[in-house]
Design an enzyme around this catalytic site. Structure first.
Site, mmCIF file in Angstrom:
data_model
loop_
_atom_site.group_PDB
_atom_site.id
_atom_site.type_symbol
_atom_site.label_atom_id
_atom_site.label_comp_id
_atom_site.label_asym_id
_atom_site.label_seq_id
_atom_site.Cartn_x
_atom_site.Cartn_y
_atom_site.Cartn_z
ATOM 1 N N SER A 131 30.577 -24.118 23.116
ATOM 2 C CA SER A 131 30.827 -23.582 21.781
ATOM 3 C C SER A 131 30.404 -22.113 21.672
ATOM 4 O O SER A 131 30.909 -21.266 22.414
ATOM 5 C CB SER A 131 30.107 -24.459 20.743
ATOM 6 O OG SER A 131 30.491 -24.118 19.448
ATOM 7 N N HIS A 154 36.214 -24.283 22.222
ATOM 8 C CA HIS A 154 36.953 -24.859 21.090
ATOM 9 C C HIS A 154 36.830 -23.924 19.890
ATOM 10 O O HIS A 154 35.935 -23.081 19.835
ATOM 11 C CB HIS A 154 36.434 -26.255 20.742
ATOM 12 C CG HIS A 154 35.001 -26.282 20.300
ATOM 13 N ND1 HIS A 154 34.577 -25.802 19.084
ATOM 14 C CD2 HIS A 154 33.883 -26.739 20.920
ATOM 15 C CE1 HIS A 154 33.284 -25.947 18.964
ATOM 16 N NE2 HIS A 154 32.827 -26.516 20.073
#
Length: 253
Positions: A131, A154
């Site tokens: 992340s 993501h």
């Protein structure tokens, strides 16, 4: 004579107690540094030319995280980086990452600060750098990833109440653009390839994104090289020596 002898023994005992107290205080300070900063001594006390910083667990930002989870607090990392920048002894920084991500604003702020430090910086991904850990991994001058380490790429998401208006989604879009631009600026990946990894629907069961393991992160351009601690230290020494040679040439000119 006995009185003098006793006084001498008393003085020696007091001196020993004083030394023991000083040693205990020093050990207590080191323990507090380890507990609060993750290092045995703060930068001002470290006479070595390379400083190691660990970013582990969840990145804690404006709100306190779960006390049962390991976390890295950005209010600890930022003063450390400032102290490193001001230090005349420290020539390079090794940043070891094993993080699940966390607060986006705090993580991006840390990444920007790492990227703006004048000292040579090498990052090493161990375990994972997911992340917001992705821009932290690319923020240095050179990056490594362990063969079995992973990176999950993501788009940003949020927990809790979301007001379903255009302004909210516009904010998310701008925040995502900030992260995307930083990763592109600090790595060799192209924007199209990064967005393709971010919005892939094939790898994560309950989310969009991609999981990159070891060499896969190198092949797509996110990370420079597969390696461990030895390779990271060798590269950091090379960067420090190159900068030192450049400085010597400029002085001669």
């Amino acid at each position: 004579m006995n009185f003098l002898y006793n006084d001498k023994n008393t003085n020696e005992k007091n001196n020993l107690k004083s030394e023991e107290t000083e040693n205990d205080n020093e050990q207590t300070e080191n323990i507090q540094d380890i507990k609060q900063m993750g290092v045995p001594s703060i930068p001002e006390q470290n006479i070595k030319d390379i400083q190691c910083i660990t970013i582990i667990g969840e990145i804690e930002g404006h709100f306190a995280g779960n006390p049962q989870k390991k976390s890295t607090k950005y209010e600890h990392i930022i003063p450390m980086l400032f102290a490193i920048e001001e230090s005349k002894d420290i020539k390079g920084v090794l940043i070891i990452l094993n993080t699940v991500g966390g607060d986006v604003e705090a993580g991006l702020a840390m990444a920007e600060l790492i990227n703006s430090v004048s000292k040579k910086v090498v990052t090493l991904v161990l375990g994972g750098s997911h992340s917001i850990g992705v821009p932290l991994a690319t923020a240095g001058d050179y990056s490594f990833i362990a063969p079995t380490a992973t990176m999950i790429v993501h788009p940003i998401r949020t927990n809790g109440l979301v007001i379903g208006v255009n302004e909210t989604f516009e904010y998310f879009k701008k925040m995502q653009e900030r992260i995307t631009q930083f990763i592109i600026r600090t790595s060799d990946i192209e924007k199209e390839d990064l967005e393709k990894l971010m919005y892939s629907k094939e790898e994560l069961v309950s989310d969009v994104g991609s999981v990159l393991i070891g060499k896969e992160a190198v092949d797509c351009g996110l990370i420079n090289e597969v390696g461990g601690l030895k390779e990271a230290m060798i590269k950091l020494r090379e960067l420090i020596n190159e900068e030192s040679n450049e400085d010597n040439k400029n002085v001669i000119k």
